[in-house]
Design a protein around this motif. Structure first.
Motif, PDB file in Angstrom:
ATOM      1  N   LEU A  74       0.833  -1.196   0.000  1.00 35.48           N
ATOM      2  CA  LEU A  74       0.000   0.000   0.000  1.00 35.48           C
ATOM      3  C   LEU A  74       0.873   1.253   0.000  1.00 35.48           C
ATOM      4  O   LEU A  74       0.615   2.202  -0.746  1.00 35.48           O
ATOM      5  N   ARG A  75       1.901   1.256   0.817  1.00 42.29           N
ATOM      6  CA  ARG A  75       2.784   2.418   0.885  1.00 42.29           C
ATOM      7  C   ARG A  75       3.418   2.702  -0.479  1.00 42.29           C
ATOM      8  O   ARG A  75       3.447   3.847  -0.942  1.00 42.29           O
ATOM      9  N   HIS A  76       3.901   1.668  -1.129  1.00 43.41           N
ATOM     10  CA  HIS A  76       4.519   1.853  -2.442  1.00 43.41           C
ATOM     11  C   HIS A  76       3.491   2.334  -3.465  1.00 43.41           C
ATOM     12  O   HIS A  76       3.804   3.196  -4.308  1.00 43.41           O
ATOM     13  N   ASP A  77       2.282   1.799  -3.412  1.00 41.20           N
ATOM     14  CA  ASP A  77       1.240   2.214  -4.363  1.00 41.20           C
ATOM     15  C   ASP A  77       0.887   3.681  -4.172  1.00 41.20           C
ATOM     16  O   ASP A  77       0.711   4.422  -5.160  1.00 41.20           O
ATOM     17  N   VAL A  78       0.766   4.122  -2.913  1.00 47.38           N
ATOM     18  CA  VAL A  78       0.451   5.521  -2.646  1.00 47.38           C
ATOM     19  C   VAL A  78       1.596   6.422  -3.101  1.00 47.38           C
ATOM     20  O   VAL A  78       1.371   7.472  -3.712  1.00 47.38           O
TER      21      VAL A  78
END
Length: 219
Positions: free
Chosen positions: A157-161
């Protein structure tokens, strides 16, 4: 930031207010101190007050806005609490992206309260945006809860954001931390527009229930 900078910001905010056709001339007072703009005065709707705040946020150099504008509704007939509630419910129903059937609207003395549950934070923001523009609304309390159908994917999720932010604002000035179903945003952005874009991206992420915005506007 010196006095001259604050004077320039004050002049620019006043000019932006005068430029916005939704506002009346000279109904909003403006002061600036260290880049913090305070708005005062009286308007006849929540929508007009919100428009004034957005005007100030658009001006370069504004680091924060203190909204002290008072909403004084006119005595226009046909704006009872029941009619406002009906208008709000219909506005939510007409928005195909808002689950109106899961939301509840109550109105007391022109103050509108939203309750219910949605799956995404952007739906919560969209619901408030729909009712903010209604005539007769003196204020809004948004108690809609965000309850994602599944937990977020942690590190992914962090990478996607972060990738979404890179596409949107074109830089890596914002740090993103994930703590369970909570996103923590930190860093410095150049404008309120950028801050809005960062929040939009964060609230669009699947599984996110809470966003802690610790961003600073650098001007």
């Amino acid at each position: 930031m010196d006095v001259r900078d604050d004077q320039r910001i004050q002049r620019d905010v006043l000019a932006e207010l005068a430029w916005d056709a939704r506002l009346r001339p000279n109904e909003i007072g403006v002061t600036a101190d260290q880049g913090v703009v305070t708005l005062t005065g009286f308007v006849d709707s929540t929508a007009r007050g919100w428009a004034a705040t957005r005007c100030a946020q658009r001006v370069r150099g504004v680091r924060a806005v203190a909204d002290e504008i008072e909403v004084r509704l006119t005595s226009t007939p046909g704006r009872t609490d029941a009619e406002i509630a009906i208008a709000a419910s219909r506005a939510l129903e007409w928005d195909s992206f808002v689950p109106a059937e899961r939301l509840d609207v109550t109105v007391a003395n022109g103050w509108l309260m939203l309750r219910g549950e949605v799956e995404f934070g952007w739906q919560r923001r969209a619901a408030e945006g729909e009712v903010r523009r209604l005539a007769g609304v003196r204020g809004i309390t948004n108690l809609i809860e965000v309850r994602p159908p599944q937990p977020p994917a942690g590190e992914r999720l962090r990478h996607d954001v972060e990738r979404a932010l890179l596409r949107t604002i074109g830089a890596d000035r914002v740090t993103v931390e994930v703590d369970g179903d909570t996103l923590v945003l930190a860093g410095v952005v150049r404008s309120w527009w950028e801050r809005d874009q960062v929040e939009r991206v964060a609230w669009s992420a699947p599984g996110v229930r809470v966003v802690h915005d610790q961003l600073l506007v650098g001007g």
